[in-house]
Enzyme design. Structure first.
Site, PDB file in Angstrom:
ATOM      1  N   ARG A 230       0.861  -1.181   0.000  1.00  0.00           N
ATOM      2  CA  ARG A 230       0.000   0.000   0.000  1.00  0.00           C
ATOM      3  C   ARG A 230       0.901   1.235   0.000  1.00  0.00           C
ATOM      4  O   ARG A 230       1.969   1.232   0.635  1.00  0.00           O
ATOM      5  CB  ARG A 230      -0.895   0.045   1.262  1.00  0.00           C
ATOM      6  CG  ARG A 230      -2.146  -0.811   1.184  1.00  0.00           C
ATOM      7  CD  ARG A 230      -3.189  -0.260   0.208  1.00  0.00           C
ATOM      8  NE  ARG A 230      -4.404  -1.052   0.206  1.00  0.00           N
ATOM      9  CZ  ARG A 230      -4.682  -2.029  -0.654  1.00  0.00           C
ATOM     10  NH1 ARG A 230      -3.820  -2.349  -1.595  1.00  0.00           N
ATOM     11  NH2 ARG A 230      -5.825  -2.678  -0.591  1.00  0.00           N
ATOM     12  N   GLU A 259      -3.462   7.912  -4.230  1.00  0.00           N
ATOM     13  CA  GLU A 259      -3.898   7.426  -5.550  1.00  0.00           C
ATOM     14  C   GLU A 259      -5.193   8.100  -5.977  1.00  0.00           C
ATOM     15  O   GLU A 259      -6.064   8.315  -5.131  1.00  0.00           O
ATOM     16  CB  GLU A 259      -4.096   5.908  -5.490  1.00  0.00           C
ATOM     17  CG  GLU A 259      -2.775   5.203  -5.240  1.00  0.00           C
ATOM     18  CD  GLU A 259      -2.935   3.688  -5.092  1.00  0.00           C
ATOM     19  OE1 GLU A 259      -4.036   3.172  -5.345  1.00  0.00           O
ATOM     20  OE2 GLU A 259      -1.938   3.046  -4.745  1.00  0.00           O
ATOM     21  N   HIS A 277      -1.413   0.852  -9.793  1.00  0.00           N
ATOM     22  CA  HIS A 277      -2.107  -0.102  -8.907  1.00  0.00           C
ATOM     23  C   HIS A 277      -2.758  -1.232  -9.716  1.00  0.00           C
ATOM     24  O   HIS A 277      -3.977  -1.418  -9.689  1.00  0.00           O
ATOM     25  CB  HIS A 277      -3.146   0.611  -8.027  1.00  0.00           C
ATOM     26  CG  HIS A 277      -3.472  -0.158  -6.789  1.00  0.00           C
ATOM     27  ND1 HIS A 277      -3.756   0.447  -5.575  1.00  0.00           N
ATOM     28  CD2 HIS A 277      -3.553  -1.491  -6.543  1.00  0.00           C
ATOM     29  CE1 HIS A 277      -4.010  -0.482  -4.665  1.00  0.00           C
ATOM     30  NE2 HIS A 277      -3.896  -1.676  -5.243  1.00  0.00           N
TER      31      HIS A 277
HETATM   32  P1  NDP Z   1      -1.384 -11.531   4.372  1.00  0.00           P
HETATM   33  O1  NDP Z   1      -2.230 -11.110   5.516  1.00  0.00           O
HETATM   34  O2  NDP Z   1      -1.346 -12.946   3.965  1.00  0.00           O
HETATM   35  O3  NDP Z   1       0.133 -11.065   4.632  1.00  0.00           O
HETATM   36  C1  NDP Z   1       0.453  -9.836   5.187  1.00  0.00           C
HETATM   37  C2  NDP Z   1       1.869  -9.899   5.734  1.00  0.00           C
HETATM   38  O4  NDP Z   1       2.219  -8.608   6.243  1.00  0.00           O
HETATM   39  C3  NDP Z   1       2.033 -10.899   6.856  1.00  0.00           C
HETATM   40  O5  NDP Z   1       3.172 -11.670   6.622  1.00  0.00           O
HETATM   41  C4  NDP Z   1       2.218 -10.030   8.106  1.00  0.00           C
HETATM   42  O6  NDP Z   1       3.145 -10.656   8.986  1.00  0.00           O
HETATM   43  C5  NDP Z   1       2.783  -8.734   7.535  1.00  0.00           C
HETATM   44  N1  NDP Z   1       2.378  -7.604   8.376  1.00  0.00           N
HETATM   45  C6  NDP Z   1       1.117  -7.251   8.735  1.00  0.00           C
HETATM   46  N2  NDP Z   1       1.149  -6.192   9.554  1.00  0.00           N
HETATM   47  C7  NDP Z   1       2.444  -5.875   9.738  1.00  0.00           C
HETATM   48  C8  NDP Z   1       3.120  -4.882  10.494  1.00  0.00           C
HETATM   49  N3  NDP Z   1       2.439  -3.997  11.251  1.00  0.00           N
HETATM   50  N4  NDP Z   1       4.471  -4.846  10.463  1.00  0.00           N
HETATM   51  C9  NDP Z   1       5.165  -5.741   9.713  1.00  0.00           C
HETATM   52  N5  NDP Z   1       4.575  -6.705   8.968  1.00  0.00           N
HETATM   53  C10 NDP Z   1       3.237  -6.776   8.981  1.00  0.00           C
HETATM   54  O7  NDP Z   1      -1.829 -10.591   3.165  1.00  0.00           O
HETATM   55  P2  NDP Z   1      -1.680 -10.849   1.598  1.00  0.00           P
HETATM   56  O8  NDP Z   1      -0.328 -11.403   1.316  1.00  0.00           O
HETATM   57  O9  NDP Z   1      -2.867 -11.561   1.086  1.00  0.00           O
HETATM   58  O10 NDP Z   1      -1.777  -9.316   1.076  1.00  0.00           O
HETATM   59  C11 NDP Z   1      -0.838  -8.362   1.516  1.00  0.00           C
HETATM   60  C12 NDP Z   1      -1.210  -6.966   1.050  1.00  0.00           C
HETATM   61  O11 NDP Z   1      -0.906  -6.813  -0.331  1.00  0.00           O
HETATM   62  C13 NDP Z   1      -2.690  -6.593   1.127  1.00  0.00           C
HETATM   63  O12 NDP Z   1      -3.093  -6.266   2.434  1.00  0.00           O
HETATM   64  C14 NDP Z   1      -2.760  -5.408   0.191  1.00  0.00           C
HETATM   65  O13 NDP Z   1      -2.487  -4.199   0.883  1.00  0.00           O
HETATM   66  C15 NDP Z   1      -1.630  -5.683  -0.801  1.00  0.00           C
HETATM   67  N6  NDP Z   1      -2.169  -5.977  -2.144  1.00  0.00           N
HETATM   68  C16 NDP Z   1      -1.850  -5.130  -3.180  1.00  0.00           C
HETATM   69  C17 NDP Z   1      -2.345  -5.375  -4.444  1.00  0.00           C
HETATM   70  C18 NDP Z   1      -1.979  -4.493  -5.593  1.00  0.00           C
HETATM   71  O14 NDP Z   1      -2.751  -4.424  -6.551  1.00  0.00           O
HETATM   72  N7  NDP Z   1      -0.842  -3.838  -5.580  1.00  0.00           N
HETATM   73  C19 NDP Z   1      -3.258  -6.496  -4.701  1.00  0.00           C
HETATM   74  C20 NDP Z   1      -3.490  -7.340  -3.549  1.00  0.00           C
HETATM   75  C21 NDP Z   1      -2.963  -7.068  -2.324  1.00  0.00           C
HETATM   76  P3  NDP Z   1       2.962 -10.562  10.582  1.00  0.00           P
HETATM   77  O15 NDP Z   1       1.532 -10.851  10.875  1.00  0.00           O
HETATM   78  O16 NDP Z   1       3.937 -11.577  11.095  1.00  0.00           O
HETATM   79  O17 NDP Z   1       3.371  -9.166  10.938  1.00  0.00           O
END
Ligand code: NDP
Length: 317
Positions: A230, A259, A277
């Site tokens: 994001r 955006e 995006h």
């Molecule tokens: P998941 O929930 O499977 O993975 C998210 C990861 O981020 C986890 O490994 C988590 O690890 C880590 N994370 C969450 N919060 C924090 C934090 N505060 N600090 C550090 N690490 C953190 O999500 P997805 O892989 O399915 O999707 C990830 C993101 O990708 C979505 O939320 C979205 O924002 C983005 N996305 C973008 C798209 C685009 O078009 N560019 C399309 C689809 C998704 P842990 O819990 O150990 O911290």
């Protein structure tokens, strides 16, 4: 009597599927949305939205019979889950079906910046090759040290796609996972240890500006940044300054802080590759996401549990 309120863009396949089950209205087509909500809000049982459009507390109050908010996308930082939980309205999203596509987008951005592809392509198309001769050599895509911020569903798919490039992979998140990659509990330390930092974490307050001047400094002048998570995760001012002063080598960005507006200073930089995006934006993946978003609505309408609720909603049904 409209039972479904649509807040986002939909594909023709979704429209066809929705028409078989719902009487839908679109907020963007209303001349007076506020008046419509006041007059018809009690009929609305379901909302279809996406990762960009949340549902405010004021709107929720006008929809006392709302049973589900289905979001067409995996990231749901636009939805305030404290508000939806207080209203006891579950939220669903579309995880997993887009993992490979977004991972491919991250890989494309990595390849583009490592090999300086946009400038090379412009050199060919513009005729500069014949006039100015060969361009400076870019760097290799092989044997990179890649640090992933957010090794979740998409992050793991991305790590798998890096295998043919023999990357040494590390990751940072709040928790260590049972995986073969090296874990860093500190993002600055990971940025120092890798040459390419790839962000695939969710947006929201908890991750706001996690990638700041200090992290970029740790990444260093030979370092690359890719962001498909994001825009809010990266301090865009700090990034523009670091790219401009060559304190990092280059960046590949699919997401931005405001955006669809990208700062003019960013757009003018030669060492940044940008896409609007499009992480999940292919016919095949948007079809799968649309089907899952609609299937969640149908499940709840038929009295079943939603298929893919967000973690915060799991206690609500
Ligand atoms: P998941 O929930 O499977 O993975 C998210 C990861 O981020 C986890 O490994 C988590 O690890 C880590 N994370 C969450 N919060 C924090 C934090 N505060 N600090 C550090 N690490 C953190 O999500 P997805 O892989 O399915 O999707 C990830 C993101 O990708 C979505 O939320 C979205 O924002 C983005 N996305 C973008 C798209 C685009 O078009 N560019 C399309 C689809 C998704 P842990 O819990 O150990 O911290």
């Amino acid at each position: 009597m409209a039972d479904l309120l649509i807040l986002c863009r939909t594909t023709p396949e979704m429209d066809k599927h929705l028409a078989q089950h719902f009487d839908a209205v679109r907020l963007e087509e209303m001349s007076a949305p506020q008046e419509w909500l006041q007059a018809h809000g009690t009929d609305v049982r379901y909302i279809l939205t996406d990762g960009h459009r949340g549902v405010s507390e004021a709107v929720l109050e006008m929809l006392p019979n709302l049973k589900l908010i289905s979001s067409y996308g995996v990231g749901y930082d636009a939805i305030d889950t404290r508000v939806t939980n207080a209203a006891r309205v579950p939220v669903t999203h579309t995880p997993d079906v887009l993992n490979e596509e977004v991972a491919t987008t991250a890989l494309m951005l990595c390849l583009a910046i490592w090999r300086d592809m946009e400038n090379a392509m412009h050199h060919a198309r513009s005729g500069d090759w014949a006039v100015k001769g060969a361009r400076p050599l870019p760097h290799t895509a092989d044997n990179r040290r890649v640090g992933i911020l957010g090794l979740g569903r998409i992050g793991k798919a991305f790590a798998r796609k890096l295998a043919p490039f023999h990357a040494e992979i590390s990751y940072h998140g709040r928790t260590r996972q049972d995986v073969a990659y090296s874990y860093f509990d500190n993002l600055v330390t990971m940025a120092r240890a890798c040459d390419t930092l790839v962000c695939i974490a969710p947006g929201g307050e908890a991750t706001k500006h996690l990638i700041n001047a200090k992290v970029l400094e740790a990444l260093g002048p030979q370092g690359y940044l890719v962001n498909v998570g994001r825009g809010s995760i990266v301090d865009e001012h700090a990034l523009i300054a670091a790219l401009r002063d060559r304190r990092i080598a280059a960046a590949g960005l699919d997401v931005f802080e405001d955006e669809p507006n990208i700062p003019a200073e960013m757009r003018a930089l030669p060492n940044v590759v940008m896409t609007p995006h499009i992480g999940s934006a292919t016919v095949e993946t948007r079809f799968a996401m649309g089907k899952l978003a609609v299937d969640n609505l149908i499940a709840v309408k038929e009295g079943r549990d939603p298929l893919t609720p967000i973690p915060e909603s799991r206690g609500l049904f």
